[in-house]
Design a protein around this motif. Structure first.
Motif, PDB file in Angstrom:
ATOM      1  N   ILE A  84      40.191  31.741 126.471  1.00 52.80           N
ATOM      2  CA  ILE A  84      38.976  31.605 126.219  1.00 52.80           C
ATOM      3  C   ILE A  84      38.094  31.486 127.513  1.00 52.80           C
ATOM      4  O   ILE A  84      38.190  30.888 128.199  1.00 52.80           O
ATOM      5  CB  ILE A  84      38.634  30.475 125.390  1.00 52.80           C
ATOM      6  N   ALA A 136      45.435  30.258 122.728  1.00 57.39           N
ATOM      7  CA  ALA A 136      44.073  30.906 123.093  1.00 57.39           C
ATOM      8  C   ALA A 136      43.790  31.271 124.349  1.00 57.39           C
ATOM      9  O   ALA A 136      43.742  30.047 125.109  1.00 57.39           O
ATOM     10  CB  ALA A 136      43.068  30.425 121.957  1.00 57.39           C
ATOM     11  N   GLY A 146      34.116  32.699 122.551  1.00 58.72           N
ATOM     12  CA  GLY A 146      34.877  31.629 121.565  1.00 58.72           C
ATOM     13  C   GLY A 146      34.252  30.710 121.010  1.00 58.72           C
ATOM     14  O   GLY A 146      34.456  29.499 120.339  1.00 58.72           O
ATOM     15  N   TYR A 181      37.963  34.592 117.092  1.00 52.86           N
ATOM     16  CA  TYR A 181      39.281  34.364 117.184  1.00 52.86           C
ATOM     17  C   TYR A 181      40.504  35.239 116.485  1.00 52.86           C
ATOM     18  O   TYR A 181      40.119  35.103 114.970  1.00 52.86           O
ATOM     19  CB  TYR A 181      39.635  32.894 116.786  1.00 52.86           C
ATOM     20  N   VAL A 226      40.627  35.913 123.455  1.00 51.04           N
ATOM     21  CA  VAL A 226      39.586  35.414 122.389  1.00 51.04           C
ATOM     22  C   VAL A 226      38.385  36.414 122.628  1.00 51.04           C
ATOM     23  O   VAL A 226      37.989  36.456 123.953  1.00 51.04           O
ATOM     24  CB  VAL A 226      39.267  34.070 122.588  1.00 51.04           C
ATOM     25  N   VAL A 233      45.880  34.961 116.685  1.00 53.74           N
ATOM     26  CA  VAL A 233      45.959  33.603 117.667  1.00 53.74           C
ATOM     27  C   VAL A 233      46.941  32.617 117.073  1.00 53.74           C
ATOM     28  O   VAL A 233      47.210  31.573 117.566  1.00 53.74           O
ATOM     29  CB  VAL A 233      44.417  33.297 117.865  1.00 53.74           C
TER      30      VAL A 233
END
Length: 502
Positions: A173, A171, A156, A162, A152, A166
């Motif tokens: 992050i 994800a 994030g 994003y 990400v 995704v």
């Protein structure tokens, strides 16, 4: 086999044993109270002994065992039979002192969570540091989910961070800027099936998603070291397959604060102190915060031998481990008039850590309501008078003082250490073992009666008694309250409770 909590039954038990008890009516005992001597620090300190504290701790552990059929081990987490019994123990003890105290219960909505099982696989390895965030929802259908790991952008914190791919993925992050709950929520809105938040600083990452959102997804935290090789692979365009699994519950329940205030003393100048009555789900919490909450109960019992010039208000908060829920709710319900009656709030959380240090919150008037520094100095003066060293620790929102200082009420407190590692210097100052946690059982099953340093607990309980006696007699030299807001601007805290939130 996992046992889901039957919350309606638990709340019915709470109502029967605690919540529906009638509030005590004022009695004609005030004349009798006024014949007692004025409280003094030395007198009430002499009432404190480690043997009495230990006796209470043993009883508290028995109460924690009542939750074994729900959690397969002792715990006093909110919503459990162990916590309901704790509230009942506190209330019934105070009820025997009804001639001296006005007692009330404050029931409020709360959220609790429990992770039964979890697993994270990135590529062909399981990161050693991987752990589910507190208040994380489960993976879909409480089954493993599979998908590529997707990096990400930025931290994030914005939905635009994003990428389109995704969706249907996990994800990845970076920690920073905004709360973990915001990151998980954004990941869910983007269609991710799970999220992994990695530390951008050295060390493991354990935190909470906070207030549940319908968009939250199953979320893990991992360390910077474990994250680094996967970040490099993703930045060079390499595909990293991943799987995540969390079996968890997140439930809305009701729970209860218990408040006791002396009938005597000036009600417009109130000394307030508190500790939390709950533990984490993982263990019985006899040090965290049995040591603090039992200290308050012991002092409240002995205070009845004396009169006070200023009212004393004791509080036992519920839901501290879930994010300071009880204390936040209490302060939010105060009118401006009631807020102004509280001259200071003293927080007592973890007073008997086995590898202890005598820690004082570094609450200065420069960044906290005026009076916080005077309270800090009272603590340090006590340690110096008893030939003990002390150290300052950050006043960073990790315990129940937070709502008070955010609403203009001076605050402070003492502790003996949690997961932090004792340094060589601290070992020289306090004894114990350098290189180990102050409390090696912090938030674990082994936080039992055997996890208490009775020497540290007794001295700290005497200090709590000293703080009560000092301000119950006089606020001379202590700053007056002038407003429910403070001119000081506290630094943004990474904590709101014992777990990281940012």
């Amino acid at each position: 086999m996992h046992r889901r909590l039957i919350f309606s039954s638990i709340l019915s038990l709470a109502a029967a044993s605690v919540i529906q008890r009638p509030l005590l009516e004022p009695s004609d005992s005030q004349a009798l109270i006024n014949t007692k001597p004025l409280v003094s620090s030395n007198a009430i300190q002499d009432d404190i002994s480690s043997s009495k504290l230990l006796e209470r701790a043993k009883h508290l552990y028995k109460l924690a065992k009542l939750a074994t059929d729900e959690y397969n081990h002792p715990t006093r987490v909110i919503g459990s039979k162990g916590h309901l019994a704790t509230i009942d123990y506190i209330y019934s003890t105070l009820a025997s002192l009804r001639e001296y105290y006005d007692i009330s219960n404050q029931t409020f909505p709360a959220v609790m969570g429990n992770v039964f099982e979890s697993r994270l696989v990135l590529g062909h390895s399981t990161p050693k540091s991987a752990g589910p965030m507190s208040l994380t929802p489960p993976t879909k259908n409480k089954e493993p989910v599979y998908g590529p790991l997707v990096l990400v952008a930025n931290d994030g914190c914005e939905e635009l961070d994003y990428p389109a791919n995704v969706t249907g993925s996990i994800a990845f992050i970076r920690r920073g800027t905004c709360p973990f709950g915001t990151k998980s929520e954004n990941a869910g809105k983007a269609g991710a099936i799970a999220a992994v938040i990695y530390n951008h600083m050295q060390g493991n990452l354990s935190g909470t998603l906070g207030q549940p959102s319908e968009h939250h997804v199953a979320t893990f935290g991992i360390s910077d070291t474990d994250a680094e090789p996967f970040i490099k692979k993703l930045q060079t365009g390499e595909t990293v397959d991943a799987s995540a699994y969390i079996d968890a519950i997140v439930e809305n329940i009701g729970t209860t604060n218990v408040i006791a205030q002396t009938k005597g003393g000036d009600p417009k100048n109130c000394v307030m102190l508190g500790g939390h009555s709950d533990s984490v789900a993982e263990g019985p919490g006899i040090n965290d915060d049995g040591s603090g909450s039992l200290t308050l109960l012991e002092i409240a019992t002995h205070l009845t031998k004396y009169t006070v010039n200023n009212c004393v208000r004791f509080a036992w908060w519920a839901g501290e481990e879930e994010g300071l829920l009880g204390s936040d709710y209490y302060v939010s319900q105060l009118s401006e008039e009631e807020n102004m009656k509280i001259r200071l709030f003293m927080d007592y959380d973890m007073l008997a850590s086995p590898n202890y240090a005598y820690q004082v919150y570094n609450a200065t008037n420069a960044v906290n309501p005026a009076g916080s520094e005077e309270l800090r100095d009272l603590y340090t003066g006590f340690y110096k008078a008893h030939g003990q060293n002390h150290t300052y620790i950050p006043f960073d929102g990790r315990s129940d003082y937070d709502a008070f200082i955010r609403n203009g009420i001076p605050g402070g407190g003492i502790a003996t250490g949690a997961e932090g590692v004792k340094t060589e210097k601290e070992a020289a100052m306090f004894g114990g073992r350098a290189g180990e946690w102050f409390d090696h059982c912090y938030h674990q099953l082994c936080d039992t009666v055997n996890n208490l340093n009775l020497e540290a607990w007794e001295l700290n309980a005497k200090l709590v008694a000293h703080s009560v006696a000092t301000y119950a007699v006089s606020f001379k030299g202590f700053p007056e309250r002038t407003a429910i807001t403070s001119n000081a601007v506290p630094e943004r805290s990474l904590y709101h409770g014992p777990k990281l939130v940012i």
